[in-house]
Motif scaffolding. Sequence first.
Motif, PDB file in Angstrom:
ATOM      1  N   GLU A 169       3.906   1.444  -1.176  1.00  0.00           N
ATOM      2  CA  GLU A 169       4.530   1.551  -2.506  1.00  0.00           C
ATOM      3  C   GLU A 169       3.611   2.317  -3.460  1.00  0.00           C
ATOM      4  O   GLU A 169       4.079   3.163  -4.241  1.00  0.00           O
ATOM      5  CB  GLU A 169       4.824   0.162  -3.067  1.00  0.00           C
ATOM      6  N   ARG A 170       2.327   2.013  -3.404  1.00  0.00           N
ATOM      7  CA  ARG A 170       1.376   2.719  -4.269  1.00  0.00           C
ATOM      8  C   ARG A 170       1.290   4.197  -3.892  1.00  0.00           C
ATOM      9  O   ARG A 170       1.206   5.073  -4.762  1.00  0.00           O
ATOM     10  CB  ARG A 170       0.000   2.048  -4.177  1.00  0.00           C
ATOM     11  N   ARG A 171       1.328   4.469  -2.601  1.00  0.00           N
ATOM     12  CA  ARG A 171       1.310   5.872  -2.155  1.00  0.00           C
ATOM     13  C   ARG A 171       2.568   6.605  -2.618  1.00  0.00           C
ATOM     14  O   ARG A 171       2.515   7.794  -2.962  1.00  0.00           O
ATOM     15  CB  ARG A 171       1.188   5.930  -0.639  1.00  0.00           C
TER      16      ARG A 171
ATOM     17  N   ALA B  35       4.170   6.096  -5.354  1.00  0.00           N
ATOM     18  CA  ALA B  35       3.947   6.431  -6.763  1.00  0.00           C
ATOM     19  C   ALA B  35       3.018   7.635  -6.904  1.00  0.00           C
ATOM     20  O   ALA B  35       3.234   8.511  -7.750  1.00  0.00           O
ATOM     21  CB  ALA B  35       3.363   5.229  -7.488  1.00  0.00           C
ATOM     22  N   GLU B  36       1.985   7.688  -6.063  1.00  0.00           N
ATOM     23  CA  GLU B  36       1.051   8.815  -6.086  1.00  0.00           C
ATOM     24  C   GLU B  36       1.736  10.122  -5.712  1.00  0.00           C
ATOM     25  O   GLU B  36       1.312  11.201  -6.137  1.00  0.00           O
ATOM     26  CB  GLU B  36      -0.104   8.551  -5.123  1.00  0.00           C
ATOM     27  N   ASN B  37       2.825  10.009  -4.935  1.00  0.00           N
ATOM     28  CA  ASN B  37       3.580  11.190  -4.518  1.00  0.00           C
ATOM     29  C   ASN B  37       4.740  11.507  -5.463  1.00  0.00           C
ATOM     30  O   ASN B  37       5.602  12.327  -5.144  1.00  0.00           O
ATOM     31  CB  ASN B  37       4.104  11.003  -3.101  1.00  0.00           C
ATOM     32  N   GLY B  38       4.760  10.817  -6.599  1.00  0.00           N
ATOM     33  CA  GLY B  38       5.772  11.104  -7.612  1.00  0.00           C
ATOM     34  C   GLY B  38       7.097  10.410  -7.415  1.00  0.00           C
ATOM     35  O   GLY B  38       8.076  10.735  -8.088  1.00  0.00           O
TER      36      GLY B  38
ATOM     37  N   SER C 145       9.216   7.304  -8.122  1.00  0.00           N
ATOM     38  CA  SER C 145       9.113   6.198  -9.075  1.00  0.00           C
ATOM     39  C   SER C 145      10.341   5.302  -9.132  1.00  0.00           C
ATOM     40  O   SER C 145      10.231   4.118  -9.418  1.00  0.00           O
ATOM     41  CB  SER C 145       8.826   6.739 -10.485  1.00  0.00           C
TER      42      SER C 145
ATOM     43  N   LYS D 261       0.833  -1.202   0.000  1.00  0.00           N
ATOM     44  CA  LYS D 261       0.000   0.000   0.000  1.00  0.00           C
ATOM     45  C   LYS D 261       0.868   1.251   0.000  1.00  0.00           C
ATOM     46  O   LYS D 261       0.589   2.223  -0.720  1.00  0.00           O
ATOM     47  CB  LYS D 261      -0.913  -0.004   1.223  1.00  0.00           C
TER      48      LYS D 261
END
Length: 250
Positions: free
Chosen positions: A198-200, A202-205, A207, A196
């Motif tokens: 890790e997905r956050r 990505a959402e925060n830029g 990568s 979860k």
Amino acid sequence: MTTHSPAFVSIEGLEGLVLVYKEDGSTRVRQLTRPSLVRKCIEMGVPDDRVNENNILPFYAANATSEILSGFFARLVVLVEGPTEALALPILLAKRGLEVEREGIAVLSVGGKGNLAKWYRLFSAYGISCYIVFDNDETDDSRGTKRNDALRAVGVSDETVEDLIQSDDWVVEDGYMIFGRDYETLMGRNFRDYNKLERRAAENGVSSKPFVARWVARQLDSESGDLGWEKVDQMIEALKRLLGARMDNL
């Protein structure tokens, strides 16, 4: 010249590379020659037909970086495959009470499994305690040759090596740690919020794989009771034992 800067350290000038330390209130030095380094490498598993006084220093100098050479100034060196572990591990350890910089521990990225054994041998030859960390991803080591070499350098028996390089579990021992089949899969299995987070990231830029690992490590709750923290604690105890042995030997 006396320095704490790795910029002045030259492997090819081995005879002029002298470690200075205190023992029982007196100043001591540790110094190697080409023949003594060759002998120590052979003692730690290098075939005697592959190393000699002419090729030993160019072999090390070709892959030396300021980051790796900073290990000469450490009490304990933790050798890791790459930047993912180098960025995330100090944070995980700090969350459970071990500040690596305060303790004189250098976590060094060596640029792949194939370089773990070589640097383990060099630092060990100078009396610097070492700990190696890798995973069993076979992408660049399909036959397990590099992992075999690293574990044998640490002193693991041939019979045990074969089991270890097939493990997909988180293995923590006194001289080494294995992150299962790969770092991300193992972390997701041992920390309930890892995927979860890790997905956050990505959402925060965030990568890049190493920076994601660092970002997630900062967000993990060290009091969550996740199994992963037990493994981190085991690593801390292993590192403390190595630090204790280092002090006993000085």
